[in-house]
Design a protein around this motif. Structure first.
Motif: not given
Length: 256
Positions: A66-67, A99-103, A137-139, A148-157
């Protein structure tokens, strides 16, 4: 809009195009809703305090995910801009941004991956999850990135990090984690990856440190510098691709 498409394309292409656009709208909307639910705006002072605090805790305890996630968000703007630019530079990356897919377990059919032949990208990823007892699901959700676009990039990473481990054939040991962090640091430039790569090696035991210096570090640096941009890979479209072909296409040499 769809009517004009139907007039200019055969019915079968019209159907595929409508389905594609509907899917794109659906997945993009899902991320935007999730982002709005979790996003937290920070004042400059709060951002500084979070940076110092998360950095201190992350260095003291590298297992505090988390940190580490918090540190990445409050310090990673320039790196995320770089990653976004890299994604936009290829057609595959552009589809990811559009498309902003999620894993996670609601978007990826893990049973399907388990039924794929050994040696495919999807089966390799599923085996990695099973062997290391981890879940997509751990992420955690991105909170502190304002764009928001950069937030998605971080989420994707975050969500493809385990896929990096799988396709690079690196376990979740400290040695494997540091090696993957070097690849990520060189490709993404995220400060948390750079920090993890440099300081993570300090925690290696004597035998691990010898292997790291002689084999893992040179391999990681070479892979990070010479492989194609791994964050720009639409893995969900490549589950059935053989890992051997994937490595050739991405210019990845296996560590032997």
């Amino acid at each position: 809009m769809y009517q004009s498409i139907k007039l200019s394309l055969p019915d079968k292409y019209y159907t595929l195009e409508v389905k594609r656009r509907f899917a794109t709208t659906s997945t993009s909307k899902a991320f935007l809703e999730d982002y709005a639910k979790h996003h937290v705006s920070l004042s400059p002072l709060q951002r500084v305090l979070l940076t110092v605090g998360s950095a201190a805790v992350s260095l003291a305890n590298p297992y505090r995910g988390d940190m580490i996630a918090c540190l990445g968000e409050v310090t990673g703007t320039n790196a995320l801009v770089h990653c976004h630019r890299m994604l936009k530079s290829t057609a595959e990356g552009q589809r990811i941004l559009e498309q902003k897919p999620r894993v996670n377990t609601s978007t990826v059919n893990l049973s399907y991956l388990k039924d794929l032949p050994p040696g495919t990208v999807g089966r390799t990823y599923r085996d990695f999850l099973d062997n290391n007892n981890v879940s997509p699901d751990d992420r955690i959700a991105v909170q502190y990135v304002d764009d928001v676009e950069l937030a998605y990039v971080m989420q994707r990473y975050r969500e493809v990090h385990d896929i990096f481990h799988a396709v690079l054939l690196m376990p979740t040991t400290m040695l494997g984690e540091v090696s993957v962090k070097w690849v990520e640091a060189l490709q993404t430039r995220l400060p948390m990856c750079v920090t993890g790569a440099i300081f993570g090696a300090i925690r290696l035991r004597s035998r691990q440190r010898q292997l790291y210096v002689k084999h893992y570090l040179p391999w990681s640096v070479n892979t990070g510098k010479n492989a194609k941009f791994l964050l720009g890979v639409y893995y969900e479209e490549r589950w059935e691709q053989s890992l051997e072909d994937f490595h050739k296409e991405m210019n990845i040499a296996r560590l032997v």
